[in-house]
Design an enzyme around this catalytic site. Structure first.
Site, PDB file in Angstrom:
ATOM      1  N   VAL A  91      30.361  22.113  -7.605  1.00 48.71           N
ATOM      2  CA  VAL A  91      29.349  21.380  -6.828  1.00 48.71           C
ATOM      3  C   VAL A  91      29.909  20.008  -6.455  1.00 48.71           C
ATOM      4  O   VAL A  91      29.709  19.513  -5.332  1.00 48.71           O
ATOM      5  CB  VAL A  91      28.039  21.239  -7.644  1.00 48.71           C
ATOM      6  CG1 VAL A  91      27.040  20.355  -6.906  1.00 48.71           C
ATOM      7  CG2 VAL A  91      27.431  22.602  -7.931  1.00 48.71           C
ATOM      8  N   GLN A  92      30.666  19.418  -7.408  1.00 51.60           N
ATOM      9  CA  GLN A  92      31.217  18.084  -7.169  1.00 51.60           C
ATOM     10  C   GLN A  92      32.084  18.062  -5.905  1.00 51.60           C
ATOM     11  O   GLN A  92      31.972  17.183  -5.052  1.00 51.60           O
ATOM     12  CB  GLN A  92      32.069  17.633  -8.375  1.00 51.60           C
ATOM     13  CG  GLN A  92      31.273  17.199  -9.580  1.00 51.60           C
ATOM     14  CD  GLN A  92      30.874  18.327 -10.527  1.00 51.60           C
ATOM     15  OE1 GLN A  92      30.806  19.497 -10.142  1.00 51.60           O
ATOM     16  NE2 GLN A  92      30.600  17.985 -11.772  1.00 51.60           N
ATOM     17  N   THR A 143      -3.952  -5.279   0.771  1.00 50.90           N
ATOM     18  CA  THR A 143      -3.291  -3.977   0.958  1.00 50.90           C
ATOM     19  C   THR A 143      -4.150  -3.084   1.866  1.00 50.90           C
ATOM     20  O   THR A 143      -3.617  -2.222   2.558  1.00 50.90           O
ATOM     21  CB  THR A 143      -3.012  -3.281  -0.391  1.00 50.90           C
ATOM     22  OG1 THR A 143      -4.248  -2.878  -0.975  1.00 50.90           O
ATOM     23  CG2 THR A 143      -2.252  -4.178  -1.337  1.00 50.90           C
ATOM     24  N   ASP A 144      -5.448  -3.329   1.888  1.00 47.05           N
ATOM     25  CA  ASP A 144      -6.315  -2.574   2.799  1.00 47.05           C
ATOM     26  C   ASP A 144      -5.968  -2.900   4.256  1.00 47.05           C
ATOM     27  O   ASP A 144      -5.984  -2.020   5.125  1.00 47.05           O
ATOM     28  CB  ASP A 144      -7.791  -2.906   2.510  1.00 47.05           C
ATOM     29  CG  ASP A 144      -8.707  -1.951   3.256  1.00 47.05           C
ATOM     30  OD1 ASP A 144      -8.679  -0.747   2.945  1.00 47.05           O
ATOM     31  OD2 ASP A 144      -9.413  -2.407   4.179  1.00 47.05           O
ATOM     32  N   ASN A 183      22.557  21.604  -9.634  1.00 47.85           N
ATOM     33  CA  ASN A 183      23.135  22.949  -9.660  1.00 47.85           C
ATOM     34  C   ASN A 183      22.057  23.878 -10.213  1.00 47.85           C
ATOM     35  O   ASN A 183      21.775  23.878 -11.410  1.00 47.85           O
ATOM     36  CB  ASN A 183      24.382  22.927 -10.562  1.00 47.85           C
ATOM     37  CG  ASN A 183      25.160  24.233 -10.513  1.00 47.85           C
ATOM     38  OD1 ASN A 183      24.837  25.116  -9.710  1.00 47.85           O
ATOM     39  ND2 ASN A 183      26.162  24.357 -11.360  1.00 47.85           N
ATOM     40  N   LYS A 195       0.863  -1.185   0.000  1.00 48.02           N
ATOM     41  CA  LYS A 195       0.000   0.000   0.000  1.00 48.02           C
ATOM     42  C   LYS A 195       0.894   1.227   0.000  1.00 48.02           C
ATOM     43  O   LYS A 195       1.825   1.315   0.804  1.00 48.02           O
ATOM     44  CB  LYS A 195      -0.875  -0.007   1.267  1.00 48.02           C
ATOM     45  CG  LYS A 195      -2.095   0.865   1.179  1.00 48.02           C
ATOM     46  CD  LYS A 195      -3.069   0.381   0.134  1.00 48.02           C
ATOM     47  CE  LYS A 195      -4.515   0.570   0.527  1.00 48.02           C
ATOM     48  NZ  LYS A 195      -5.414  -0.098  -0.434  1.00 48.02           N
ATOM     49  N   HIS A 248      20.724  27.150 -11.366  1.00 50.39           N
ATOM     50  CA  HIS A 248      21.489  28.285 -11.893  1.00 50.39           C
ATOM     51  C   HIS A 248      20.813  29.624 -11.636  1.00 50.39           C
ATOM     52  O   HIS A 248      19.588  29.751 -11.735  1.00 50.39           O
ATOM     53  CB  HIS A 248      21.695  28.119 -13.400  1.00 50.39           C
ATOM     54  CG  HIS A 248      22.345  26.811 -13.763  1.00 50.39           C
ATOM     55  ND1 HIS A 248      23.559  26.420 -13.260  1.00 50.39           N
ATOM     56  CD2 HIS A 248      21.943  25.801 -14.575  1.00 50.39           C
ATOM     57  CE1 HIS A 248      23.874  25.235 -13.749  1.00 50.39           C
ATOM     58  NE2 HIS A 248      22.904  24.824 -14.541  1.00 50.39           N
ATOM     59  N   ARG A 307      30.345  33.424  -8.280  1.00 52.90           N
ATOM     60  CA  ARG A 307      28.989  33.104  -8.749  1.00 52.90           C
ATOM     61  C   ARG A 307      28.125  32.750  -7.554  1.00 52.90           C
ATOM     62  O   ARG A 307      28.621  32.582  -6.443  1.00 52.90           O
ATOM     63  CB  ARG A 307      29.014  31.939  -9.762  1.00 52.90           C
ATOM     64  CG  ARG A 307      29.451  30.625  -9.173  1.00 52.90           C
ATOM     65  CD  ARG A 307      29.310  29.442 -10.131  1.00 52.90           C
ATOM     66  NE  ARG A 307      29.656  28.191  -9.461  1.00 52.90           N
ATOM     67  CZ  ARG A 307      29.538  26.983  -9.996  1.00 52.90           C
ATOM     68  NH1 ARG A 307      29.114  26.843 -11.237  1.00 52.90           N
ATOM     69  NH2 ARG A 307      29.857  25.902  -9.318  1.00 52.90           N
TER      70      ARG A 307
HETATM   71  O1  LIG Z   1      29.988  23.142 -10.137  1.00 56.58           O
HETATM   72  C1  LIG Z   1      29.762  22.916 -11.336  1.00 56.58           C
HETATM   73  N1  LIG Z   1      29.941  21.648 -11.826  1.00 56.58           N
HETATM   74  C2  LIG Z   1      29.704  21.333 -13.133  1.00 56.58           C
HETATM   75  O2  LIG Z   1      29.897  20.159 -13.563  1.00 56.58           O
HETATM   76  C3  LIG Z   1      29.267  22.373 -13.971  1.00 56.58           C
HETATM   77  N2  LIG Z   1      28.947  22.426 -15.294  1.00 56.58           N
HETATM   78  C4  LIG Z   1      28.570  23.702 -15.558  1.00 56.58           C
HETATM   79  O3  LIG Z   1      28.200  24.121 -16.678  1.00 56.58           O
HETATM   80  N3  LIG Z   1      28.653  24.472 -14.436  1.00 56.58           N
HETATM   81  C5  LIG Z   1      29.091  23.677 -13.450  1.00 56.58           C
HETATM   82  N4  LIG Z   1      29.331  23.912 -12.131  1.00 56.58           N
END
Ligand SMILES: O=c1[nH]c(=O)c2[nH]c(=O)[nH]c2[nH]1
Length: 308
Positions: free
Chosen positions: A236-237, A62-63, A263, A15, A265, A181
């Site tokens: 970000v990675q 499931t009830d 990410n 459920k 934007h 940024r």
């Molecule tokens: O931190 C980022 N990782 C990316 O892989 C990526 N690719 C992108 O266009 N901007 C960013 N920024």
């Protein structure tokens, strides 16, 4: 899994989205506690006759699963974490029904938070926060357990201390290198605890609720850095990796963590006309927020254990 008439059948039933609210009115100071859970149950059970023939004699309806959620919520006289409730349900289905060998219980807890009025915590007033607490408990008849908790929809943003440079540059690339940024994301994180049986989970009251708050704090502290200076994010990675590794370093009972960090934007706004070539000239001030398209970045981190 079973084969009949040359067909392999892998099946489960359950459920989904059973919503339950539970109030505990037991605070010594007259305070109430409240949770709202959205429960999904999936049972792996020996009920192939219902697929092969018109024979439902092995099916747990499931009830009935839905009703069980409300009965068990009622029976929990003391507050408990969403993780404990998921394990309790999984355990119930596996032990109560001979034909059920695995129960997978997913729960999303809504972030109802106690309000403060005139600086004082309200005894019975709550407001909805933003990010959800998730759990998936898989319980086997043997008592074996897989427990994964998570946070969903944790929206974070910082207005500086983020850049992205020296990436692959080819004939399709127009993105300039930058060391300035905005960085915005909506973190979805899930971490697997190392407890491998129902019997081995910590007995401490609300242990997993506390852990949830602590993991969230480590994720946010690492994302933002110290309040006055922040911390520079080269991608970000990299930030995702630092957030995940901080959790694994801090919590020995977390075996792995999966982080999904889109990410989101904020695009520089530059407007010009022939007559006014710099109507809006971007100086790290005016942005176009956009969620489509967005970068999608995800990774799972776990410890490398050397087997000697
Ligand atoms: O931190 C980022 N990782 C990316 O892989 C990526 N690719 C992108 O266009 N901007 C960013 N920024």
């Amino acid at each position: 899994m079973a084969a009949e008439g040359g067909l392999r059948v892998e099946q489960r039933h359950g459920k989904a989205r059973v919503r339950v609210g539970r109030v505990w009115r037991q605070g010594a100071d007259g305070s109430h506690h409240f949770v709202e859970w959205n429960v999904s149950i999936s049972l792996l059970s020996h009920c192939l006759s219902s697929y092969h023939r018109d024979d439902n004699s092995d099916i747990v309806a499931t009830d009935t699963m839905k009703n069980t959620v409300y009965v068990k919520a009622k029976e929990c006289g003391d507050r408990l974490s969403v993780e404990e409730f998921a394990i309790l349900l999984g355990n119930h289905f596996c032990s109560f029904y001979p034909q059920v060998y695995t129960a997978i219980v997913n729960i999303v807890e809504k972030p109802w938070e106690r309000v403060c009025i005139d600086g004082k915590p309200h005894l019975h007033g709550f407001k909805l926060g933003s990010e959800n607490h998730t759990v998936e408990a898989t319980v086997q008849k043997s008592g074996a357990l897989t427990l994964t908790s998570g946070v969903a929809g944790l929206a974070l943003l910082k207005t500086t201390q983020s850049g992205f440079e020296k990436f692959v540059r080819d004939k399709y690339t127009i993105l300039p290198d930058t060391r300035e940024r905005m960085l915005a994301t909506e973190v979805n994180a899930s971490w697997r605890y190392s407890y491998e049986s129902v019997a081995s989970i910590p007995k401490k009251e609300l242990y997993f609720s506390e852990k949830f708050m602590e993991v969230k704090k480590v994720l946010m502290d690492t994302f933002f850095g110290p309040p006055e200076t922040g911390v520079y994010s080269p991608s970000v990675q990299r930030t995702l990796y630092l957030m995940g590794s901080a959790v694994l370093r801090r919590f020995p009972d977390v075996a792995s963590i999966h982080l999904k960090m889109p990410n989101i934007h904020f695009l520089p706004v530059n407007l010009s006309t022939k007559e006014n070539p710099s109507m809006v000239k971007f100086k790290d001030d005016v942005y176009l927020p956009t969620d489509e398209p967005h970068g999608s970045i995800a990774a799972t981190l776990s410890r490398i254990t050397s087997k000697m």
